[in-house]
Motif scaffolding. Structure first.
Motif, PDB file in Angstrom:
ATOM      1  N   SER A  19       0.875  -1.073  -0.021  1.00  0.00           N
ATOM      2  CA  SER A  19      -0.062  -0.009  -0.018  1.00  0.00           C
ATOM      3  C   SER A  19       0.830   1.167   0.025  1.00  0.00           C
ATOM      4  O   SER A  19       0.497   2.258  -0.817  1.00  0.00           O
ATOM      5  CB  SER A  19      -0.919  -0.077   1.056  1.00  0.00           C
ATOM      6  OG  SER A  19      -1.734  -0.850   1.391  1.00  0.00           O
ATOM      7  N   LEU A  23       1.089   4.231  -3.032  1.00  0.00           N
ATOM      8  CA  LEU A  23       1.049   5.776  -2.647  1.00  0.00           C
ATOM      9  C   LEU A  23       2.319   6.577  -3.022  1.00  0.00           C
ATOM     10  O   LEU A  23       2.045   7.474  -3.470  1.00  0.00           O
ATOM     11  CB  LEU A  23       0.551   5.876  -1.161  1.00  0.00           C
ATOM     12  CG  LEU A  23      -0.900   5.367  -0.938  1.00  0.00           C
ATOM     13  CD1 LEU A  23      -0.845   5.518   0.709  1.00  0.00           C
ATOM     14  CD2 LEU A  23      -1.818   6.210  -1.515  1.00  0.00           C
ATOM     15  N   THR A  82      -6.728   2.547  -0.789  1.00  0.00           N
ATOM     16  CA  THR A  82      -5.435   3.224  -1.361  1.00  0.00           C
ATOM     17  C   THR A  82      -5.454   3.809  -2.615  1.00  0.00           C
ATOM     18  O   THR A  82      -4.499   4.908  -2.951  1.00  0.00           O
ATOM     19  CB  THR A  82      -4.519   1.888  -1.384  1.00  0.00           C
ATOM     20  OG1 THR A  82      -4.353   1.131  -0.375  1.00  0.00           O
ATOM     21  CG2 THR A  82      -3.005   2.394  -1.905  1.00  0.00           C
ATOM     22  N   PHE A  85      -6.750   7.618  -1.997  1.00  0.00           N
ATOM     23  CA  PHE A  85      -5.752   8.247  -1.687  1.00  0.00           C
ATOM     24  C   PHE A  85      -4.963   8.591  -2.655  1.00  0.00           C
ATOM     25  O   PHE A  85      -4.422   9.899  -2.777  1.00  0.00           O
ATOM     26  CB  PHE A  85      -4.884   7.603  -0.484  1.00  0.00           C
ATOM     27  CG  PHE A  85      -5.607   7.403   0.944  1.00  0.00           C
ATOM     28  CD1 PHE A  85      -6.095   8.671   1.426  1.00  0.00           C
ATOM     29  CD2 PHE A  85      -5.772   6.271   1.530  1.00  0.00           C
ATOM     30  CE1 PHE A  85      -6.665   8.585   2.615  1.00  0.00           C
ATOM     31  CE2 PHE A  85      -6.319   6.379   2.669  1.00  0.00           C
ATOM     32  CZ  PHE A  85      -6.843   7.528   3.496  1.00  0.00           C
ATOM     33  N   LYS A  86      -4.431   7.778  -3.623  1.00  0.00           N
ATOM     34  CA  LYS A  86      -3.792   8.138  -4.476  1.00  0.00           C
ATOM     35  C   LYS A  86      -4.035   8.800  -5.765  1.00  0.00           C
ATOM     36  O   LYS A  86      -3.485   9.877  -6.239  1.00  0.00           O
ATOM     37  CB  LYS A  86      -3.194   6.720  -5.403  1.00  0.00           C
ATOM     38  CG  LYS A  86      -2.380   6.777  -6.589  1.00  0.00           C
ATOM     39  CD  LYS A  86      -0.777   6.876  -6.057  1.00  0.00           C
ATOM     40  CE  LYS A  86       0.255   6.740  -7.316  1.00  0.00           C
ATOM     41  NZ  LYS A  86       1.469   7.171  -6.856  1.00  0.00           N
TER      42      LYS A  86
END
Length: 129
Positions: A19, A23, A82, A85-86
């Motif tokens: 993860s 990121l 994930t 967030f990316k």
């Protein structure tokens, strides 16, 4: 021989490193291998979890999802968080990602409580009786 504390932490470490790599890294090949590391960590965790189940098969409820998909549901949520967030580095993306992670951890904690059933004497010592 590997220490038990290290052995138990390996799948979670694989998922965490995968993860974090997704990121932080920008190269496509690195992200591809990070996804593989994440998937292998999820698979190892699932295999250990299934092996530690002590509840009888006849008491398990049949669900609507196939077992293979059902077992990986929390990891699919973690992977989705994930990606959120990316791909959406805004405050709204962070809130949505945090909510998805919280729900995923809730599922994992709930399932871990079902992996600690009390064993009967005949299950603990099958050749004793």
């Amino acid at each position: 021989m590997i220490a038990k504390s290290l052995y138990e932490a390996l799948p979670i470490s694989y998922i965490t490193i995968g993860s974090a790599s997704i990121l932080m890294l920008e190269q496509r090949a690195a992200i591809f291998f990070a996804i593989i590391l994440f998937a292998l960590g999820a698979k190892i965790y699932d295999m250990r979890s299934q092996n530690r189940r002590t509840d009888p098969l006849k008491k398990r409820k049949a669900g609507k999802l196939p077992d293979s998909l059902y077992n990986f549901t929390p990891f699919i949520y973690l992977f989705a968080a994930t990606l959120v967030f990316k791909l959406y580095p805004t405050i709204y993306g962070a809130m949505i990602g945090a909510g998805i992670i919280a729900y995923s951890l809730y599922i994992l904690i709930k399932r871990s409580s079902y992996r600690r059933h009390a064993l009967t004497e005949s299950q603990r010592y099958p050749n004793y009786y």
